[in-house]
Design a protein around this motif. Structure first.
Motif, PDB file in Angstrom:
ATOM      1  N   UNK A 164       0.840  -1.189   0.000  1.00  0.00           N
ATOM      2  CA  UNK A 164       0.000   0.000   0.000  1.00  0.00           C
ATOM      3  C   UNK A 164       0.880   1.246   0.000  1.00  0.00           C
ATOM      4  N   UNK A 165       0.351   2.306  -0.605  1.00  0.00           N
ATOM      5  CA  UNK A 165       0.981   3.621  -0.605  1.00  0.00           C
ATOM      6  C   UNK A 165      -0.084   4.650  -0.256  1.00  0.00           C
ATOM      7  N   UNK A 166       0.353   5.849   0.085  1.00  0.00           N
ATOM      8  CA  UNK A 166      -0.582   6.917   0.415  1.00  0.00           C
ATOM      9  C   UNK A 166      -0.274   8.171  -0.401  1.00  0.00           C
ATOM     10  N   UNK A 167      -1.327   8.900  -0.701  1.00  0.00           N
ATOM     11  CA  UNK A 167      -1.229  10.229  -1.311  1.00  0.00           C
ATOM     12  C   UNK A 167      -2.091  11.125  -0.436  1.00  0.00           C
ATOM     13  N   UNK A 168      -1.448  12.038   0.276  1.00  0.00           N
ATOM     14  CA  UNK A 168      -2.177  12.797   1.292  1.00  0.00           C
ATOM     15  C   UNK A 168      -2.091  14.290   1.057  1.00  0.00           C
ATOM     16  N   UNK A 169      -3.241  14.926   1.168  1.00  0.00           N
ATOM     17  CA  UNK A 169      -3.284  16.373   1.159  1.00  0.00           C
ATOM     18  C   UNK A 169      -3.628  16.847   2.567  1.00  0.00           C
ATOM     19  N   UNK A 170      -4.918  16.889   2.924  1.00  0.00           N
ATOM     20  CA  UNK A 170      -5.282  17.477   4.212  1.00  0.00           C
ATOM     21  C   UNK A 170      -4.736  16.713   5.418  1.00  0.00           C
ATOM     22  N   UNK A 213       3.207  10.092  -0.607  1.00  0.00           N
ATOM     23  CA  UNK A 213       3.477  11.441  -1.089  1.00  0.00           C
ATOM     24  C   UNK A 213       2.539  12.380  -0.353  1.00  0.00           C
ATOM     25  N   UNK A 214       3.103  13.393   0.294  1.00  0.00           N
ATOM     26  CA  UNK A 214       2.284  14.449   0.868  1.00  0.00           C
ATOM     27  C   UNK A 214       2.162  15.509  -0.216  1.00  0.00           C
ATOM     28  N   UNK A 215       0.987  15.550  -0.812  1.00  0.00           N
ATOM     29  CA  UNK A 215       0.713  16.438  -1.944  1.00  0.00           C
ATOM     30  C   UNK A 215      -0.190  17.566  -1.471  1.00  0.00           C
ATOM     31  N   UNK A 216       0.357  18.408  -0.630  1.00  0.00           N
ATOM     32  CA  UNK A 216      -0.428  19.491  -0.055  1.00  0.00           C
ATOM     33  C   UNK A 216      -0.739  20.562  -1.095  1.00  0.00           C
ATOM     34  N   UNK A 217       0.239  20.882  -1.913  1.00  0.00           N
ATOM     35  CA  UNK A 217       0.060  21.898  -2.951  1.00  0.00           C
ATOM     36  C   UNK A 217      -0.508  21.273  -4.224  1.00  0.00           C
ATOM     37  N   UNK A 218      -1.311  22.046  -4.923  1.00  0.00           N
ATOM     38  CA  UNK A 218      -1.937  21.553  -6.153  1.00  0.00           C
ATOM     39  C   UNK A 218      -0.892  21.109  -7.167  1.00  0.00           C
ATOM     40  N   UNK A 219       0.192  21.857  -7.315  1.00  0.00           N
ATOM     41  CA  UNK A 219       1.184  21.485  -8.326  1.00  0.00           C
ATOM     42  C   UNK A 219       1.837  20.139  -8.020  1.00  0.00           C
ATOM     43  N   UNK A 220       1.884  19.731  -6.766  1.00  0.00           N
ATOM     44  CA  UNK A 220       2.423  18.408  -6.427  1.00  0.00           C
ATOM     45  C   UNK A 220       1.431  17.332  -6.858  1.00  0.00           C
ATOM     46  N   UNK A 221       0.162  17.588  -6.670  1.00  0.00           N
ATOM     47  CA  UNK A 221      -0.860  16.641  -7.137  1.00  0.00           C
ATOM     48  C   UNK A 221      -0.717  16.422  -8.642  1.00  0.00           C
ATOM     49  N   UNK A 274      -2.670   7.642  -9.076  1.00  0.00           N
ATOM     50  CA  UNK A 274      -1.343   8.171  -9.377  1.00  0.00           C
ATOM     51  C   UNK A 274      -0.262   7.636  -8.455  1.00  0.00           C
ATOM     52  N   UNK A 275      -0.527   7.613  -7.158  1.00  0.00           N
ATOM     53  CA  UNK A 275       0.502   7.122  -6.227  1.00  0.00           C
ATOM     54  C   UNK A 275       0.637   5.602  -6.326  1.00  0.00           C
ATOM     55  N   UNK A 276      -0.438   4.917  -6.627  1.00  0.00           N
ATOM     56  CA  UNK A 276      -0.364   3.460  -6.826  1.00  0.00           C
ATOM     57  C   UNK A 276       0.548   3.150  -8.014  1.00  0.00           C
ATOM     58  N   UNK A 277       0.375   3.881  -9.102  1.00  0.00           N
ATOM     59  CA  UNK A 277       1.223   3.692 -10.281  1.00  0.00           C
ATOM     60  C   UNK A 277       2.659   4.128 -10.007  1.00  0.00           C
ATOM     61  N   UNK A 278       2.817   5.272  -9.365  1.00  0.00           N
ATOM     62  CA  UNK A 278       4.147   5.824  -9.082  1.00  0.00           C
ATOM     63  C   UNK A 278       4.992   4.884  -8.235  1.00  0.00           C
TER      64      UNK A 278
END
Length: 162
Positions: free
Chosen positions: A19-25, A48-56, A84-88
């Motif tokens: 498992x992987x995570x992609x987290x904003x809030x 990936x902590x994708x807090x900023x839109x450009x990181x998403x 995206x994070x699953x593929x990455x």
């Protein structure tokens, strides 16, 4: 459903799944909840902590036109983040969180308006949450709900006995 990270780690490990995570809030809290479990390295690949839109967009591959049409506080964005994070990171499953922890609104949505998504071998599930409480309470509840969606997916995909 299971929201205890120990149960999730046990379920994933028993299936030889990752498992992987992609987290904003949640800002990394979801990954931290999983990696607090001894033995989590058998199934947690990273996040990936994708807090900023450009990181998403730039890191997770969320299409810019999706963000323009639906915003980052949307089920569509959560699903794209999870995929995206699953593929990455090349994992079996991935969880994503996006929304408004507060206290201010974002994209016209109030604090507590949250989307979680889980991507797995059989597709992506999203959930809209309407949460209450302060910023920390919203983040914690988001983590519990994301773990619950993953547990539900793992339980439904359980191989039949016999």
């Amino acid at each position: 459903m299971a929201t205890d990270p120990r149960q999730i780690v046990a379920l994933l490990t028993a299936r030889d799944a990752t498992v992987a995570t992609a987290e904003s809030l949640t800002g990394g809290r979801l990954a931290a909840s999983l990696t607090s479990v001894p033995g989590a390295s058998a199934c947690v690949t990273g996040g990936v902590v994708a807090y900023a839109t450009h990181v998403k967009v730039d890191v997770l591959g969320v299409p810019a036109d999706l963000v323009a049409e639906h915003g980052v506080v949307s089920g569509e964005c959560a699903a794209a983040m999870a995929t995206g994070v699953r593929d990455l990171l090349g994992t079996t499953y991935a969880m994503a969180t996006t929304g408004v922890a507060g206290p201010d609104q974002q994209e016209g949505h109030p604090a507590g308006h949250v989307w979680v998504a889980v991507a797995g071998p059989d597709g992506v599930e999203t959930r809209l949450l309407t949460l209450t409480g302060d910023r920390s309470a919203v983040q914690e509840a988001t983590c519990r709900h994301a773990l619950s969606v993953l547990a539900g997916m793992l339980t439904r995909e359980e191989p039949a006995l016999g």
